[in-house]
Scaffold this active site. Structure first.
Site, PDB file in Angstrom:
ATOM      1  N   HIS A  20       1.252  -1.385   0.091  1.00  0.00           N
ATOM      2  CA  HIS A  20      -0.092  -0.142   0.048  1.00  0.00           C
ATOM      3  C   HIS A  20       0.679   1.286  -0.013  1.00  0.00           C
ATOM      4  O   HIS A  20       0.608   2.539  -0.840  1.00  0.00           O
ATOM      5  CB  HIS A  20      -0.918   0.162   1.652  1.00  0.00           C
ATOM      6  CG  HIS A  20      -1.594   1.629   0.960  1.00  0.00           C
ATOM      7  ND1 HIS A  20      -3.725   0.973   1.223  1.00  0.00           N
ATOM      8  CD2 HIS A  20      -1.791   2.421   1.914  1.00  0.00           C
ATOM      9  CE1 HIS A  20      -3.709   1.954   1.223  1.00  0.00           C
ATOM     10  NE2 HIS A  20      -2.509   3.264   1.973  1.00  0.00           N
ATOM     11  N   GLU A  21       1.735   1.456   0.690  1.00  0.00           N
ATOM     12  CA  GLU A  21       2.288   2.393   1.250  1.00  0.00           C
ATOM     13  C   GLU A  21       3.678   2.980  -0.243  1.00  0.00           C
ATOM     14  O   GLU A  21       3.897   3.992  -0.090  1.00  0.00           O
ATOM     15  CB  GLU A  21       3.264   2.487   2.274  1.00  0.00           C
ATOM     16  CG  GLU A  21       2.358   2.282   3.724  1.00  0.00           C
ATOM     17  CD  GLU A  21       1.681   3.327   3.720  1.00  0.00           C
ATOM     18  OE1 GLU A  21       1.257   4.968   3.184  1.00  0.00           O
ATOM     19  OE2 GLU A  21       0.683   3.555   4.189  1.00  0.00           O
ATOM     20  N   HIS A  49       1.654   4.236  -3.007  1.00  0.00           N
ATOM     21  CA  HIS A  49       1.814   5.459  -2.061  1.00  0.00           C
ATOM     22  C   HIS A  49       2.627   6.575  -2.936  1.00  0.00           C
ATOM     23  O   HIS A  49       3.454   7.457  -3.620  1.00  0.00           O
ATOM     24  CB  HIS A  49       1.789   6.433  -1.137  1.00  0.00           C
ATOM     25  CG  HIS A  49       0.312   6.292  -0.614  1.00  0.00           C
ATOM     26  ND1 HIS A  49      -1.107   6.702  -1.568  1.00  0.00           N
ATOM     27  CD2 HIS A  49      -0.892   5.622   0.819  1.00  0.00           C
ATOM     28  CE1 HIS A  49      -2.220   6.870   0.007  1.00  0.00           C
ATOM     29  NE2 HIS A  49      -2.064   5.901   0.309  1.00  0.00           N
ATOM     30  N   HIS A  67       4.047   6.242  -6.860  1.00  0.00           N
ATOM     31  CA  HIS A  67       2.819   7.430  -7.734  1.00  0.00           C
ATOM     32  C   HIS A  67       3.476   8.940  -6.985  1.00  0.00           C
ATOM     33  O   HIS A  67       3.438   9.505  -8.010  1.00  0.00           O
ATOM     34  CB  HIS A  67       1.726   7.491  -6.960  1.00  0.00           C
ATOM     35  CG  HIS A  67       0.659   8.471  -7.577  1.00  0.00           C
ATOM     36  ND1 HIS A  67      -1.215   8.131  -7.268  1.00  0.00           N
ATOM     37  CD2 HIS A  67       0.121   8.787  -8.676  1.00  0.00           C
ATOM     38  CE1 HIS A  67      -1.738   8.769  -7.845  1.00  0.00           C
ATOM     39  NE2 HIS A  67      -0.635   9.546  -8.874  1.00  0.00           N
TER      40      HIS A  67
END
Length: 617
Positions: free
Chosen positions: A406-407, A410, A413
């Site tokens: 998940h991190e 981020h 991105h």
């Protein structure tokens, strides 16, 4: 920002944690982030801090002069970008450094100074927006035509000028600005009441030990295998909120009235339209989310029936929704193995993505393990001009592996966005913020499901289904509640505790279906939701989850073209409107199709979980 459970032990190498929580000095350097890449020392941070003061002074000198000539406007924008980059580094370094040890007074003081500087910077540039709006489209276009270097700012100016019809005169704007502190009173009072003043009862845990209930402990207690513990925690929490329902209704009503005041002052047709205008989103998108989920409530009802059957219950209650249907695998996953699992799971994104991911894993972008005083949870951060950083508190669980994915979503991105855009468009919008992170989780899930033994597969399917339940269904229910309360207030209805409780009960009955037996205490649950003080925000969790499901499916089914489009999506920053960026990537969030695809996957995985559970019965 996602959260994972911290490990409660000392670092003992790749064997994992055990014993006491170690001081930071005992964590090997390769498992810590390298903030020295931002500022080699605190002294150099101080020097940069002083330099920014001079830059802010020079920026202030452009007040009233922005449109003297196109060259003057360009000079200002270039200086502002340099100053903003410096500010981003100062703030990120100070706050992340403070998170290494929250008990270090010097680090906390530096973070406080960075926060004060951030506010001062905003005040120093407060003239910019009004001056551009006063200039108007014609003068802005003239400046761009007179200086080709201003061309890259066209979308920036168009987006800013789009709000012109909702900006008032200088005196009115000053009054609205000064009223902001008053308008935050309901939220501040809610926070103080619920975090500081409310006291919850003591209950007995599974071993019969007295445990003081709190919001922080409620989630863990709600996952207890002992139904008596879950019931006591539920009743203790909601009975406490029920005692204050009239006060909490008055606070929420005050927040809604504040939303109405600002939307009307700025000449918006409704508070909903005022909230969505910043992202250039039509209210029809919001309605599409609510309507699509309501058309598919039978899928949630089916999952409720499966939960009731799997748990062997005569009656399903709200306090039965968080208990896992399968235990998380107990085998500790070494961090190196977790990195390998994430890398394998994200392989469908292609070589360009994996090269950056591996660089992040090997170049100290990540602060991996817990140490004494370290901030809890997990996040991705950084600033323009630095690589991204990730804070973890890795504990070796399968949930922690999902947190890494998940991190990393981020962070990559951010990396692609910063690499692909000039600073003015480098940061992606909140509407897009959870898309890449959730895409990574979806890809990892499919990778793990392929290889997992039966019990682990049950855990993974349960994990996914509860994600959809809490992120898609529950957040849509929140969004419907907000739309209804604001609509009632706009019609002159009083938002009393009785009205709010009745509305909340009706929504929960409709969403959870005939298998759910609702306790009266649940009717006050609206009173504990902090998101309701930031109106019309939660629907973005739903759109982000649906967009991610669509993108991950496209990537898994597609080839090089789908990977290329995804990397382009990551690289777009805020250089166009969010819906247009998603549309380019192959996801039309004005259409119900992405959300319907997510709900179809929910149905399919519910059926697969039921099949696996029946095999074991």
């Amino acid at each position: 920002m996602s959260h994972c459970r911290p490990y409660s032990g000392t670092f003992t190498g790749e064997a994992g944690p055990s014993g006491r929580i170690p001081p930071r000095s005992e964590i090997p350097q390769e498992y810590t982030w390298n903030l020295e890449a931002v500022f080699p020392s605190a002294d150099e941070w101080e020097e940069s801090f002083l330099l920014l003061g001079g830059e802010m002074e020079r920026l202030g000198g452009y007040c009233g002069r922005l449109f003297e000539s196109p060259e003057t406007l360009l000079e200002f924008l270039k200086l502002e970008e340099a100053a903003s980059e410096r500010l981003g580094k100062l703030y990120a370094y100070a706050v992340m450094k403070s998170h290494e040890d929250t008990a270090d007074a010097a680090r906390q003081a530096r973070a406080d100074r960075a926060g004060t500087l951030l506010a001062a910077y905003g005040a120093a540039l407060s003239f910019y927006r009004p001056e551009v709006l006063a200039a108007g489209q014609e003068k802005v276009n003239g400046a761009i035509e007179g200086c080709s270097a201003l061309g890259k700012y066209r979308h920036h100016f168009d987006d800013l000028l789009r709000t012109a019809g909702h900006v008032l005169g200088l005196q009115e704007e000053e009054i609205l600005a000064r009223s902001g502190e008053i308008a935050r009173t309901p939220e501040n009072a809610f926070s103080l009441l619920t975090n500081a003043d409310l006291t919850f009862p003591v209950i007995l845990d599974e071993a019969g030990r007295e445990t003081e209930l709190s919001e922080e402990r409620y989630y863990l207690l709600s996952r207890s295998k002992d139904r008596r513990v879950r019931k006591d925690a539920f009743e203790g929490l909601f009975t406490t909120y029920g005692k204050y329902r009239n006060t909490l209704a008055a606070l929420y009503s005050g927040s809604v009235k504040s939303d109405l005041f600002y939307s009307r002052a700025r000449k918006y047709p409704s508070a909903l339209e005022a909230s969505l205008h910043g992202d250039n989103i039509s209210p029809s998108v919001y309605s599409m989310v609510v309507d699509t989920v309501n058309r598919n409530l039978d899928a949630l009802h089916g999952y409720m029936a499966l939960r009731k059957k799997a748990l062997g219950l005569e009656e399903l209650r709200m306090y039965d929704l968080n208990v896992p249907l399968a235990d998380e695998p107990e085998t500790r996953i070494l961090y190196g193995k977790a990195v390998e699992m994430v890398t394998d799971g994200l392989a469908p994104l292609g070589a360009e993505y994996l090269d950056v991911l591996k660089k992040g894993f090997s170049s100290r972008w990540i602060d991996v393990f817990e140490n004494q005083g370290k901030r809890k949870g997990a996040y991705s951060w950084g600033s323009y001009g630095t690589h991204p950083y990730m804070l973890l508190n890795y504990n070796g669980t399968l949930r922690d592996v999902f947190t890494i994915a998940h991190e990393a979503g981020h962070s990559l991105h951010t990396w692609f966005s910063h690499a692909g855009q000039p600073q003015v468009y480098a940061d992606y919008t909140i509407f897009l913020a959870e898309v890449a992170s959730t895409t990574n989780e979806a890809l990892l899930l499919e990778s793990l499901l392929e290889k997992a033994p039966k019990e682990e597969k049950i855990f993974l399917l349960n994990h996914y289904l509860d994600q959809v339940r809490t992120t898609v269904y529950r957040q849509t229910m929140f969004a419907e509640f907000e739309r209804e309360t604001h609509s009632l207030a706009e019609k002159g209805e009083a938002l009393t505790a009785e009205l709010l409780c009745a509305l909340w009960k009706e929504l929960n009955e409709r969403y959870h279906g005939p298998e759910m037996v609702l306790d009266d205490a649940l009717s006050v649950e609206w009173a504990r939701i902090p998101h309701f003080y930031s109106a019309f925000y939660v629907y973005k969790y739903v759109t982000g989850f649906a967009a991610a499901g669509c993108l991950s499916s496209n990537i898994l089914r597609g080839g090089e073209e789908e990977r290329r489009r995804y990397i382009r999506f990551l690289s777009r920053g805020s250089s166009a409107y969010s819906l247009d960026i998603l549309r380019e990537a192959g996801v039309d969030m004005t259409s119900p199709v992405p959300l319907e695809q997510t709900l179809r996957s929910f149905r399919e995985k519910t059926a697969l979980l039921e099949e696996l559970l029946e095999q074991g019965s």
